[in-house]
Structures are given as structure tokens and as C-alpha cells.
Design an enzyme around this catalytic site. Structure first.
Site, short mmCIF file in Angstrom:
data_model
loop_
_atom_site.label_atom_id
_atom_site.label_comp_id
_atom_site.label_asym_id
_atom_site.label_seq_id
_atom_site.Cartn_x
_atom_site.Cartn_y
_atom_site.Cartn_z
N ARG A 1 12.87 8.74 94.71
CA ARG A 1 13.11 7.91 93.62
C ARG A 1 14.33 6.68 94.12
O ARG A 1 15.73 7.37 93.50
CB ARG A 1 13.28 8.54 92.29
CG ARG A 1 12.76 7.48 90.89
CD ARG A 1 12.80 8.39 90.17
NE ARG A 1 13.15 7.82 88.85
CZ ARG A 1 11.59 6.82 87.78
NH1 ARG A 1 10.67 7.09 88.23
NH2 ARG A 1 12.46 6.19 87.17
N HIS B 1 5.71 1.26 92.21
CA HIS B 1 5.67 2.58 90.93
C HIS B 1 4.35 3.36 91.60
O HIS B 1 3.50 3.27 90.69
CB HIS B 1 6.14 2.50 90.13
CG HIS B 1 6.13 3.99 89.20
ND1 HIS B 1 6.29 4.89 89.56
CD2 HIS B 1 6.99 4.03 88.00
CE1 HIS B 1 7.11 5.82 89.25
NE2 HIS B 1 7.09 5.32 87.83
N GLN C 1 2.17 6.00 89.46
CA GLN C 1 2.54 5.46 87.82
C GLN C 1 1.30 5.36 87.92
O GLN C 1 0.40 5.24 86.74
CB GLN C 1 3.30 4.73 87.60
CG GLN C 1 3.27 4.47 86.29
CD GLN C 1 3.44 5.88 84.88
OE1 GLN C 1 4.32 6.41 84.87
NE2 GLN C 1 2.12 5.66 83.96
N ASP D 1 5.40 -2.96 80.57
CA ASP D 1 7.10 -2.08 80.98
C ASP D 1 7.48 -2.99 80.13
O ASP D 1 8.29 -3.84 79.46
CB ASP D 1 6.88 -2.09 82.45
CG ASP D 1 8.11 -1.38 83.01
OD1 ASP D 1 8.10 -0.98 82.38
OD2 ASP D 1 8.19 -1.51 84.00
N CYS E 1 3.77 3.25 80.95
CA CYS E 1 4.87 4.43 81.73
C CYS E 1 5.42 4.59 81.28
O CYS E 1 6.00 5.83 81.22
CB CYS E 1 4.94 4.03 82.97
SG CYS E 1 6.05 2.52 83.22
N ARG F 1 0.95 12.25 84.02
CA ARG F 1 2.11 12.23 85.86
C ARG F 1 1.92 13.53 86.87
O ARG F 1 1.74 13.47 87.76
CB ARG F 1 3.35 11.82 84.93
CG ARG F 1 3.57 10.33 85.10
CD ARG F 1 4.13 9.89 86.38
NE ARG F 1 4.37 9.58 87.06
CZ ARG F 1 6.18 9.55 87.14
NH1 ARG F 1 6.79 8.15 86.17
NH2 ARG F 1 6.54 9.86 87.57
#
Length: 313
Positions: free
Chosen positions: A102, A129, A132, A222, A262, A290
Site C-alpha cells: 500500500r 485501488h 476495493q 469516495d 469504501c 474486503r
């Protein structure tokens, strides 16, 4: 060697295989059956960007699959003191079975993967991402949205880019609405549109949230201020006026539309408190997924780790 760096690296069938694995493993987990698909394997988790959901889901996921997770922040390893990414890759990948990273730049992730002996997973970069989006796709299927019209409202960021690739490859309609000046990367858009043409779908990008949300099956957004953008918060809040997903905007979607986020969510900015709480079941199912989606990805990568391996070292 197959890595999970962006969704565009996979075919529709391959992504569906990962989702099918996630569905099966989730059902087994819910039944209290923990199949050791990755028995005695070690997942190195490198965090240059901190995260709640990413750490907990990967660490729990590898444990439930019979393996062990190692949390490595940039403060814990020599990467944080200037060791070249390729050297870190060549060392760590000789000691573990899989790596999740990450980080900020997509180029750093790709360099690590180029020199790695084991599969590498993108836990998030500034550009994409993908874990996700596999989570979101799994969640949409669970809520009966198998061929949805999806509206993404907000910043043209890593989430928007990954939505473009997912829609293009899996073949559903996506409408993206961003404020002027916050559009998606033109190169990503062009590439996604080429992918969409293969499956006969059109990606719609514009600046009107109402047009995007009208009769949509899924509405998603988001945060307006991602990690590293804190100094831009005041300006961004002004620029994103009218892009909050509130009850008036959600009312334009289908009556049975679901809302996804998310997380973390900032009520009063990208989503209202009322919409968030009304759709909390969808949002927190998405958060749980997830764990299951990433287990599907890890198992799939393990099954394909020896496909045409090329290691530069």
C-alpha cells in the site's frame, strides 16, 4: 508469475474466477470451515500509507487461509531509509510467499513486482485501488445487482480509475460525474474506453451528478480529500459543492438502489448522515467483503504463481 497490480491486467473470466473463489471461501468461513488454501505461507504487508481496513482484512485473511501475515511499515524496514525498491523486492520475495503493498506511486509498486519472485498485490496506490473494486463487485452481486447501472460521484481519483476498468472489463454501464478540474486521468479513460469497446459497453463521463445518478442501480462515492491532500481541503470542499450524495440525489436513483462507500466516510462532505445510515447495511457488508474478496485474490494468485514467470535479478 501473475501479480495483482491493476484490473486491466486480467480478462473478464479471470476476474470472475477470483470472485467465485471469494464467494466460495466466504460461504465456508460463515459455516465455520477454514480451509487452509495457503497453509504455512507468509504474506508480507508493506505499508507506506496507513489503513484500518487494508491491514485488518489482509492480516485476518491470510490467517484464515492457514498462513501468517507480517506487518511492515516504512519505519520498520530499510525502504524507509532509502534502500532501492528493487533491492527490497529481491530480499523480501526470497523470504515470503506473497507481498501486499500500500503505497503512493504506482511506479514503485510496479518496480517491486518486476523484481519480485512472488506474487505482488496492490493494496492501494495514488492511481488505482483494485482490491476495493473486487470487493465492490462482490457486494453488488450479493445485493442482486448483476448487470447494474453504476453512478460514481466525486473525485476522479484512484477509485474512479478502478471503477472505469471494472465496468469496462465486466461489461456494465458506468456513469462518472466529477467537478470540473477533477476529472479522471485522460490516459486511463482512453484505455478503459478501448476495453469497454470489446464488450459493447459505453463509459459515460461528465460533470452533472444528477444525470449520473438518474435511474442508477448503484450509487458510489469516495472522500473528497484523500491521504496527502489535507492542505487542499478548504479549496476542495468549495470545488465539490453540489456533489454530496444526499437524500435528494439518491431519490433520482432507482427505488431499490444501493449505496457503496469504501470508507472512511466523512458525513456532511461526500455523503450525508441520512444516506449513510439508511444504507449502512450495504456499506458495512462492503467493508466486510474486503476480507473475502482479498482471500479470493490471494488463492487465485497462488494457483497461478508459476505462469510464465520472468524475474529480473
Amino acid at each position: 508469475m501473475r501479480h495483482f497490480l491493476t484490473l486491466k491486467d486480467f480478462t473478464r473470466d479471470e476476474l470472475q474466477e477470483m470472485i467465485d473463489l471469494a464467494i466460495r471461501i466466504k460461504a465456508q468461513t460463515k459455516a465455520g470451515e477454514y480451509v487452509p488454501y495457503l497453509k504455512n505461507q507468509t504474506l508480507a504487508m508493506i505499508f507506506e500509507k496507513s489503513s484500518t481496513r487494508t491491514r485488518v482484512s489482509f492480516e485476518t485473511g491470510i490467517y484464515q487461509l492457514g498462513g501468517t501475515g507480517l506487518f511492515l511499515s516504512s519505519r520498520d524496514i530499510q525502504l524507509g531509509r532509502g534502500e532501492p525498491m528493487k533491492d527490497t523486492a529481491r530480499v523480501i520475495s526470497r523470504m515470503v510467499d506473497m507481498v501486499m503493498i500500500r503505497t503512493f506511486e504506482q511506479s514503485k509498486l510496479e518496480e517491486f513486482a518486476r523484481y519480485s519472485r512472488v506474487p505482488v498485490i496492490n493494496g492501494l496506490t495514488d492511481s488505482y485501488h483494485p482490491v476495493q473494486l473486487m470487493t465492490d463487485y462482490l457486494t453488488m452481486l450479493e445485493f442482486g445487482k448483476e448487470n447494474p447501472v453504476v453512478a460514481y460521484v466525486g473525485d476522479g481519483n484512484n477509485m474512479a480509475h478502478s471503477w472505469l476498468y471494472l465496468a469496462a472489463i465486466m461489461g456494465f454501464e458506468l456513469r462518472v460525474a466529477t467537478p470540473e478540474g477533477y476529472e479522471c486521468d485522460p490516459e486511463v479513460v482512453a484505455e478503459a474506453k478501448k476495453l469497454a469497446e470489446r464488450y459493447g459497453r459505453t463509459l459515460i463521463l461528465g460533470h452533472d451528478p444528477k444525470e449520473a445518478v438518474k435511474e442508477a442501480d448503484v450509487v458510489t462515492t469516495d472522500t473528497w480529500v484523500s491521504m496527502g491532500q489535507e492542505e487542499e481541503k478548504e479549496q476542495r470542499v468549495k470545488d465539490f459543492a453540489g456533489f454530496m450524495v444526499d437524500k435528494d440525489l439518491m431519490a433520482l436513483a432507482k427505488d431499490d438502489a444501493i449505496f457503496l462507500h469504501c470508507l472512511p466516510a466523512y458525513r456532511g462532505y461526500e455523503v450525508s448522515e441520512a444516506v449513510f445510515e439508511e444504507h449502512a447495511e450495504e456499506i458495512f457488508t462492503e467493508a466486510e467483503n474486503r476480507l473475502h474478496a482479498q482471500k479470493g485474490i490471494m488463492v487465485w494468485l497462488d494457483q497461478h504463481r508459476f505462469d510464465d514467470a520472468e524475474i529480473e535479478n
